[in-house]
Structures are given as structure tokens and as C-alpha cells.
Write a protein that holds these residues in place. Sequence first.
Motif, PDB file in Angstrom:
ATOM      1  N   LEU A  13       0.825  -1.206   0.000  1.00 30.76           N
ATOM      2  CA  LEU A  13       0.000   0.000   0.000  1.00 30.76           C
ATOM      3  C   LEU A  13       0.860   1.257   0.000  1.00 30.76           C
ATOM      4  O   LEU A  13       0.601   2.203  -0.760  1.00 30.76           O
ATOM      5  N   LYS A  14       1.902   1.284   0.835  1.00 33.16           N
ATOM      6  CA  LYS A  14       2.790   2.451   0.878  1.00 33.16           C
ATOM      7  C   LYS A  14       3.485   2.666  -0.458  1.00 33.16           C
ATOM      8  O   LYS A  14       3.621   3.801  -0.925  1.00 33.16           O
ATOM      9  N   ALA A  15       3.929   1.584  -1.104  1.00 26.20           N
ATOM     10  CA  ALA A  15       4.575   1.701  -2.408  1.00 26.20           C
ATOM     11  C   ALA A  15       3.578   2.196  -3.454  1.00 26.20           C
ATOM     12  O   ALA A  15       3.914   3.051  -4.290  1.00 26.20           O
ATOM     13  N   ALA A  16       2.353   1.690  -3.411  1.00 23.09           N
ATOM     14  CA  ALA A  16       1.319   2.117  -4.363  1.00 23.09           C
ATOM     15  C   ALA A  16       1.000   3.597  -4.179  1.00 23.09           C
ATOM     16  O   ALA A  16       0.819   4.328  -5.168  1.00 23.09           O
ATOM     17  N   GLU A  17       0.945   4.063  -2.934  1.00 29.57           N
ATOM     18  CA  GLU A  17       0.688   5.480  -2.677  1.00 29.57           C
ATOM     19  C   GLU A  17       1.883   6.336  -3.120  1.00 29.57           C
ATOM     20  O   GLU A  17       1.700   7.396  -3.717  1.00 29.57           O
ATOM     21  N   LYS A  18       3.078   5.871  -2.838  1.00 33.25           N
ATOM     22  CA  LYS A  18       4.287   6.622  -3.198  1.00 33.25           C
ATOM     23  C   LYS A  18       4.386   6.821  -4.710  1.00 33.25           C
ATOM     24  O   LYS A  18       4.739   7.905  -5.179  1.00 33.25           O
ATOM     25  N   TYR A  19       4.078   5.795  -5.464  1.00 36.05           N
ATOM     26  CA  TYR A  19       4.197   5.866  -6.927  1.00 36.05           C
ATOM     27  C   TYR A  19       2.851   6.172  -7.600  1.00 36.05           C
ATOM     28  O   TYR A  19       2.725   6.053  -8.808  1.00 36.05           O
ATOM     29  N   ARG A  20       1.876   6.580  -6.780  1.00 36.24           N
ATOM     30  CA  ARG A  20       0.551   6.986  -7.269  1.00 36.24           C
ATOM     31  C   ARG A  20      -0.088   5.951  -8.201  1.00 36.24           C
ATOM     32  O   ARG A  20      -0.530   6.267  -9.299  1.00 36.24           O
ATOM     33  N   LEU A  21      -0.104   4.719  -7.746  1.00 30.83           N
ATOM     34  CA  LEU A  21      -0.677   3.637  -8.522  1.00 30.83           C
ATOM     35  C   LEU A  21      -2.151   3.429  -8.216  1.00 30.83           C
ATOM     36  O   LEU A  21      -2.829   2.690  -8.931  1.00 30.83           O
ATOM     37  N   LEU A  22      -2.634   4.095  -7.184  1.00 36.03           N
ATOM     38  CA  LEU A  22      -4.049   3.967  -6.827  1.00 36.03           C
ATOM     39  C   LEU A  22      -4.833   5.114  -7.457  1.00 36.03           C
ATOM     40  O   LEU A  22      -4.355   6.238  -7.527  1.00 36.03           O
ATOM     41  N   PRO A  23      -6.055   4.826  -7.902  1.00 39.08           N
ATOM     42  CA  PRO A  23      -6.868   5.893  -8.524  1.00 39.08           C
ATOM     43  C   PRO A  23      -7.306   6.948  -7.529  1.00 39.08           C
ATOM     44  O   PRO A  23      -7.380   6.791  -6.397  1.00 39.08           O
TER      45      PRO A  23
END
Length: 81
Positions: free
Chosen positions: A71-81
Motif C-alpha cells: 500500500l505504501k509503495a502504491a501510494e508513493k508511486y501513485r498507482l491507486l486511482p
Amino acid sequence: MVTLVIAKDLAEVTSNCFTNGIIPESLKESITIVLCKKEKKNYSLLGSYILITLKNTLVKVLEKYIANIILKAAEKYRLLP
């Protein structure tokens, strides 16, 4: 004191899982309990029962830890809509 021992063991298991890419078989084990649903007319039917699976607590903690990293990696690289 107990928390430090648990944290050390958890860190070791987590490290081994990441390093080797393998979760030990002992951590994959679970216990399944079969319970009768109340007031069923026919207990010869599968729908008259409920299954409850108890997973290894260490695996639950490990899964949550890994989910937080993802989740932290997804937020850092803006992978979540």
C-alpha cells in the motif's frame, strides 16, 4: 520483554520469506471447525453446517505487514486511482 522476542522472530520469518520467496509449510497450516447451524430440519444436507477456518496468527500478521508495504509503495508511486 515478550514483545521484543516476538518482534525479533517476526522480523526473522519475514526476512526469510522475502529472501527465499517461500512461506514455510508450517505457517500455511490451518484448523477447520465444522459447526451445526441451529434449528435446521435436515442435518444430512451440507447447508446445515458452517465451516470456520482458523489461520496461523503469525501468517495473519505477516500478510498485514506485506499488505502495508504494498500500500505504501502504491501510494508513493501513485498507482491507486
